[in-house]
Design a protein around this motif. Sequence first.
Motif, short mmCIF file in Angstrom:
data_model
loop_
_atom_site.label_atom_id
_atom_site.label_comp_id
_atom_site.label_asym_id
_atom_site.label_seq_id
_atom_site.Cartn_x
_atom_site.Cartn_y
_atom_site.Cartn_z
N LEU A 79 4.54 16.28 -4.92
CA LEU A 79 5.66 16.57 -5.80
C LEU A 79 5.99 15.36 -6.69
N ASN A 80 6.64 15.64 -7.82
CA ASN A 80 7.04 14.56 -8.71
C ASN A 80 8.03 13.60 -8.05
N SER A 81 8.87 14.11 -7.17
CA SER A 81 9.81 13.23 -6.46
C SER A 81 9.05 12.24 -5.59
N ASP A 82 7.89 12.66 -5.05
CA ASP A 82 7.06 11.74 -4.28
C ASP A 82 6.50 10.65 -5.18
N VAL A 83 6.11 11.04 -6.40
CA VAL A 83 5.60 10.06 -7.36
C VAL A 83 6.66 8.99 -7.62
N ASN A 84 7.91 9.44 -7.83
CA ASN A 84 8.99 8.49 -8.09
C ASN A 84 9.23 7.56 -6.90
N SER A 85 9.17 8.11 -5.70
CA SER A 85 9.37 7.29 -4.50
C SER A 85 8.24 6.27 -4.35
N ILE A 86 7.01 6.71 -4.62
CA ILE A 86 5.86 5.81 -4.50
C ILE A 86 5.93 4.70 -5.54
N GLU A 87 6.40 5.04 -6.75
CA GLU A 87 6.55 4.01 -7.78
C GLU A 87 7.43 2.86 -7.28
N GLU A 88 8.55 3.22 -6.68
CA GLU A 88 9.48 2.19 -6.20
C GLU A 88 8.84 1.34 -5.10
N ILE A 89 8.06 1.97 -4.26
CA ILE A 89 7.39 1.23 -3.17
C ILE A 89 6.33 0.29 -3.74
N ILE A 90 5.57 0.78 -4.73
CA ILE A 90 4.54 -0.05 -5.36
C ILE A 90 5.18 -1.29 -5.99
N LYS A 91 6.32 -1.11 -6.64
CA LYS A 91 7.01 -2.23 -7.29
C LYS A 91 7.47 -3.27 -6.28
N ARG A 92 7.85 -2.80 -5.09
CA ARG A 92 8.31 -3.73 -4.05
C ARG A 92 7.15 -4.40 -3.33
N THR A 93 6.00 -3.73 -3.32
CA THR A 93 4.88 -4.20 -2.50
C THR A 93 3.95 -5.15 -3.24
N PHE A 94 3.73 -4.90 -4.53
CA PHE A 94 2.77 -5.69 -5.30
C PHE A 94 3.47 -6.36 -6.48
N GLU A 95 2.76 -7.28 -7.09
CA GLU A 95 3.24 -7.91 -8.32
C GLU A 95 2.72 -7.10 -9.49
N ILE A 96 3.61 -6.61 -10.33
CA ILE A 96 3.25 -5.68 -11.40
C ILE A 96 2.99 -6.41 -12.71
N ASP A 97 1.89 -6.07 -13.36
CA ASP A 97 1.58 -6.53 -14.71
C ASP A 97 2.18 -5.50 -15.66
N LYS A 98 3.43 -5.74 -16.10
CA LYS A 98 4.16 -4.73 -16.89
C LYS A 98 3.49 -4.46 -18.23
N GLU A 99 2.89 -5.47 -18.82
CA GLU A 99 2.27 -5.31 -20.14
C GLU A 99 1.13 -4.30 -20.10
N ASN A 100 0.38 -4.28 -19.01
CA ASN A 100 -0.79 -3.40 -18.93
C ASN A 100 -0.54 -2.12 -18.13
N SER A 101 0.64 -1.99 -17.53
CA SER A 101 0.96 -0.78 -16.78
C SER A 101 1.44 0.30 -17.74
N LEU A 102 1.34 1.56 -17.30
CA LEU A 102 1.56 2.67 -18.23
C LEU A 102 2.12 3.88 -17.51
N ASP A 103 3.17 4.46 -18.12
CA ASP A 103 3.66 5.76 -17.69
C ASP A 103 3.06 6.77 -18.67
#
Length: 345
Positions: A79-103
């Motif tokens: 579900l899309n709600s799972d996608v949103n939850s996973i996004e938040e976990i990914i942000k907390r778990t790894f260091e994000i390269d915002k310039e190269n990341s994409l929605d």
Amino acid sequence: MYINIEDFIRNNLMNYRRLTPMIISIIEGILRSNDIDFLSVTGRTKTKESIIGKQRRKEYKDFAKKFTDISGVRIITFLNSDVNSIEEIIKRTFEIDKENSLDRAGSLGTDRIGYRSVHYVCTLGEARAGIAEYSSLCDLKFEIQIRTVLQHAWAELAHDRSYKFGATLPPNLERQINLYSGLLELADKGFEEISNSIDSYAKEIAKSSPVELNDKVIDSITFVKFMTNFLTVNKIETKRKIDDESVSTCISELHEYGLNSVADLNSIISDDAIESLKQEIAPKSVIGIIRLLMLFHDIDRYFSRVNFSWGRIHKGTYDTLTRKYEDKKIQSILKDKNVEIVKPE
């Protein structure tokens, strides 16, 4: 210092091959620990040939920074709600390269519904640099892609050249593709709404009193609530947990027997049946309990209406039935239905 692509691959590809399964393991662990359902977490490491081919196409001047997807992991959830939850976990778990990341959802025009997905470019981060197994991998970038099942289905069609959905096509065919991809997006939203409605219904039933529950039809949620109350109030322990398969079987047989509401089910429960269920010889699975209640209430009705698939009856259940029916009657019915009496070992 100039480094050619061959040197870059020779110096780094082995580390990327180590990195990919590590990322998969980390992600699976955090999803499970956060109770997030997912279909799969898969990964791949680009081959030497693939890296060289991409460099020839892109002609990166600084390919050491531009190659962010040599290691790639894809998370497919429901579900899309799972996608949103996973996004938040990914942000907390790894260091994000915002310039190269994409929605991907935000980058698609209204006339190109396409598939929605989220891409993050990450590194393991400084927090893991002090851990020996990660120390040589912490600066390597990798891509995480998050999709729902339907988004994944569309993306696979669009990228499989044999289907040609991703090709540049005449306007009439483009419109058709947009229409049907839009239907997939609507279905994604529809499943989300249904899931939320089921959650709301489950919360309503969880708060229901026995009297309120009595008016409800028998479904998976009301049945589990009823059964949990029944076992607790009567202090009956089961050897097996109430699982989806047993619930489905119970509901099917109850409906065939003619019981459609919780009130109907309550109406067939007798004190003698409850007393029998408390004894050690009585069945201790949910299916066994429900079947005993129906058999004890009306054995003829059960065998004439229910499309049962079992061919054995426990000696304890048989002995319980003798409290209400004559031996001869039970023996005759069981013989006619090819049901064998099994004694405990």
